[in-house]
Design a protein around this motif. Structure first.
Motif, PDB file in Angstrom:
ATOM      1  N   VAL A 243       0.838  -1.205   0.000  1.00  0.00           N
ATOM      2  CA  VAL A 243       0.000   0.000   0.000  1.00  0.00           C
ATOM      3  C   VAL A 243       0.869   1.248   0.000  1.00  0.00           C
ATOM      4  N   ALA A 244       1.920   1.256   0.821  1.00  0.00           N
ATOM      5  CA  ALA A 244       2.794   2.428   0.918  1.00  0.00           C
ATOM      6  C   ALA A 244       3.528   2.679  -0.397  1.00  0.00           C
ATOM      7  N   MET A 245       4.054   1.619  -1.003  1.00  0.00           N
ATOM      8  CA  MET A 245       4.782   1.768  -2.263  1.00  0.00           C
ATOM      9  C   MET A 245       3.854   2.190  -3.394  1.00  0.00           C
ATOM     10  N   SER A 246       2.668   1.605  -3.415  1.00  0.00           N
ATOM     11  CA  SER A 246       1.701   1.953  -4.454  1.00  0.00           C
ATOM     12  C   SER A 246       1.268   3.406  -4.337  1.00  0.00           C
ATOM     13  N   LEU A 247       1.087   3.879  -3.103  1.00  0.00           N
ATOM     14  CA  LEU A 247       0.698   5.272  -2.876  1.00  0.00           C
ATOM     15  C   LEU A 247       1.804   6.223  -3.333  1.00  0.00           C
ATOM     16  N   ALA A 248       3.048   5.854  -3.065  1.00  0.00           N
ATOM     17  CA  ALA A 248       4.176   6.682  -3.511  1.00  0.00           C
ATOM     18  C   ALA A 248       4.236   6.746  -5.031  1.00  0.00           C
ATOM     19  N   GLN A 249       3.897   5.621  -5.701  1.00  0.00           N
ATOM     20  CA  GLN A 249       3.866   5.606  -7.166  1.00  0.00           C
ATOM     21  C   GLN A 249       2.775   6.538  -7.696  1.00  0.00           C
ATOM     22  N   LYS A 250       1.597   6.445  -7.114  1.00  0.00           N
ATOM     23  CA  LYS A 250       0.471   7.248  -7.598  1.00  0.00           C
ATOM     24  C   LYS A 250       0.701   8.736  -7.377  1.00  0.00           C
ATOM     25  N   GLN A 251       1.308   9.074  -6.237  1.00  0.00           N
ATOM     26  CA  GLN A 251       1.561  10.474  -5.923  1.00  0.00           C
ATOM     27  C   GLN A 251       2.838  11.008  -6.564  1.00  0.00           C
ATOM     28  N   GLN A 252       3.559  10.106  -7.261  1.00  0.00           N
ATOM     29  CA  GLN A 252       4.819  10.476  -7.902  1.00  0.00           C
ATOM     30  C   GLN A 252       5.785  11.137  -6.913  1.00  0.00           C
ATOM     31  N   ASP A 253       5.853  10.547  -5.728  1.00  0.00           N
ATOM     32  CA  ASP A 253       6.778  11.015  -4.700  1.00  0.00           C
ATOM     33  C   ASP A 253       8.159  10.433  -5.003  1.00  0.00           C
ATOM     34  N   VAL A 254       8.990  11.227  -5.673  1.00  0.00           N
ATOM     35  CA  VAL A 254      10.266  10.728  -6.184  1.00  0.00           C
ATOM     36  C   VAL A 254      11.192  10.282  -5.057  1.00  0.00           C
ATOM     37  N   SER A 255      11.261  11.038  -3.974  1.00  0.00           N
ATOM     38  CA  SER A 255      12.170  10.686  -2.881  1.00  0.00           C
ATOM     39  C   SER A 255      11.764   9.370  -2.219  1.00  0.00           C
ATOM     40  N   LEU A 256      10.449   9.199  -1.991  1.00  0.00           N
ATOM     41  CA  LEU A 256       9.979   7.939  -1.403  1.00  0.00           C
ATOM     42  C   LEU A 256      10.187   6.781  -2.367  1.00  0.00           C
ATOM     43  N   GLN A 257       9.898   6.997  -3.644  1.00  0.00           N
ATOM     44  CA  GLN A 257      10.088   5.942  -4.637  1.00  0.00           C
ATOM     45  C   GLN A 257      11.547   5.501  -4.673  1.00  0.00           C
ATOM     46  N   HIS A 258      12.449   6.468  -4.640  1.00  0.00           N
ATOM     47  CA  HIS A 258      13.882   6.140  -4.663  1.00  0.00           C
ATOM     48  C   HIS A 258      14.256   5.314  -3.438  1.00  0.00           C
ATOM     49  N   ALA A 259      13.747   5.708  -2.271  1.00  0.00           N
ATOM     50  CA  ALA A 259      14.047   4.963  -1.045  1.00  0.00           C
ATOM     51  C   ALA A 259      13.518   3.533  -1.120  1.00  0.00           C
TER      52      ALA A 259
END
Length: 466
Positions: A243-259
């Protein structure tokens, strides 16, 4: 002229995982290149049988003089690509009776060769040396639109073309054979969209790799498995990490996606290392025949290494949680059921050995019973799609200030259910869902104590492969 780059370093873990699916020995290929092109090259084809289909890779080395102009390089490059498309069409004709889904890939290494006269103590000798340097180049969707669309049939699958550098970058980024297949689907879809719309959806292969790693596609398969686990009653709620990773993808949160990508990459490397140790134990000499040892090794390789980035992340995360467990759990030992997020029918039983002397889940007690445990779970797990049970016996060994993992393993193939078994299993799942709904309704209506009904139904036994 394209910039010269240094030779690529090896990516042993990612490449070793792919090589486990090599179906045939690599073979040389003679490409049909027009004599007018004045091009010489060496070509080798690789045939892989991945869980989702066949992967055919044609690797071509194209040596050119260092004095070649940009136009000369492009002319030679296009001649190779068109010759590879002829190779693709011929292979399609040979495989036309097969219903296997296939991806065909051209990996082109353009090399600039500098012929030099050797200089020995200031005396030039008539002995020529060759210095070869690969150059960095890309294709992109526009290349197909401008040069190759006329050579593609209406119903023909496109040949996917990569430079050597971009291909190895893709393998390095996606890490696993499963995710590589997903990426090729993604890449092919975007090329087709570009050809239909007339607008290039990506300029370089590096760009489409980055786009894939930040897209919903990367987690789509895991989300599908997660939903199926909930539907089948094997999981109560969505996976929190997913859920957390999918939310980061949808919100295009680059820093979270990178982490998250860094976490998955580290987990993937560790899973590859652990799998390598497990597989090496499976291939040790035994009292069985050599063929059985080889067959077991192949099964173990393909089941363990088939896991996607997210699957590997979850399996390693389960191991990392062990130090946080209560002391009594560590002393007595405990069991965690985990699921593959790549293949719905692959189920893990992770047994953490107890440290206590007389515990029922000590290594001495459990290790001889791994196969029996796998067979028992295979008989009772209410999942129609079940095809393999993987039992891992895990011990944390502390030496000085370092902690090591010692893992015993057993992989149990499971026969497909009969139609009758499928019907009974579906009935069991529906009854369990109805029971959960009734309990939730009764709790919401009555604030006082309520009686909970627990169904104790066994799934019918199914055949197993010994």
């Amino acid at each position: 002229m394209p910039d010269a780059i240094k030779p690529l370093s090896e990516r042993p873990l990612a490449l070793e995982a792919l090589n486990c699916y090599l179906q045939l020995s690599p073979s040389t290929v003679s490409l049909s290149i027009p004599q007018t092109a004045d091009v010489e090259c060496s070509a080798c084809q690789y045939a892989y049988k991945l869980p989702k289909g066949a992967l055919r890779i044609l690797e071509v080395s194209l040596p050119l003089s260092i004095m070649s102009s940009t136009a000369d390089i492009e002319t030679a490059r296009l001649a190779i690509v068109k010759a590879a498309m002829i190779w693709q069409k011929q292979s399609v004709q040979r495989d036309e009776d097969s219903n296997t889904v296939t991806h065909k890939v051209l990996v082109l290494d353009v090399q600039l060769v500098d012929h030099q006269i050797s200089d020995n103590d200031g005396i030039k000798e008539d002995k020529r040396l060759s210095v070869t340097t690969s150059i960095n180049h890309s294709f992109g969707a526009r290349y197909f639109m401008e040069h190759l669309i006329a050579d593609v049939g209406k119903d023909e699958q496109l040949l996917q073309v990569f430079s050597r550098q971009d291909w190895y970058l893709a393998i390095e980024r996606v890490q696993t054979p499963c995710d590589l297949w997903q990426f090729l689907d993604f890449h092919l879809t975007h090329i087709n969209q570009s050809l239909i719309s007339g607008v290039a959806s990506f300029e370089t292969e590096t760009a489409i790799i980055n786009q894939f790693m930040h897209s919903d596609t990367l987690l789509a398969q895991a989300i599908g498995v997660d939903n199926a686990l909930i539907k089948n009653g094997l999981q109560d709620k969505p996976n929190s990490a997913l859920v957390a990773m999918s939310l980061a993808q949808k919100q295009q949160d680059v820093s979270l996606q990178h982490a998250y990508q860094q976490h998955q990459k580290q987990a993937s490397i560790l899973w590859s290392q652990l799998s390598g140790q497990i597989i090496s134990l499976a291939s040790e000499p035994s009292i069985t025949t050599n063929k059985k040892v080889v067959d077991a090794q192949t099964i173990w390789q393909r089941q363990l290494l088939d896991e996607s980035l997210f699957s590997r992340h979850e399996l390693i995360r389960t191991l990392y949680k062990h130090p946080e467990r209560a002391l009594t759990m560590k002393e007595n030992g405990y069991v965690i059921h985990q699921h593959s997020y790549t293949s719905l029918g692959r189920h893990y039983v992770m047994i953490f050995y107890g440290k206590g002397k007389d515990t029922a889940q000590s290594r001495a007690v459990i290790q001889p019973r791994l196969q029996a445990i796998a067979q028992d779970v295979a008989l009772r797990l209410p999942l129609v799609e079940l095809h393999h049970i993987i039992v891992l016996g895990i011990e944390f060994v502390l030496e000085s200030d370092d902690t090591y993992l010692d893992i015993d393993a057993w992989i149990q193939p499971v026969e497909s259910m009969t139609q009758r078994e499928r019907q009974l299993t579906k009935q069991l799942q529906r009854l369990n869902q109805q029971n959960k709904a009734q309990v939730q309704n009764s709790q919401s209506v009555d604030d006082g104590p309520s009686t909970r009904i627990q169904l104790n139904l066994n799934v019918p036994a199914r055949p197993i492969k010994l």
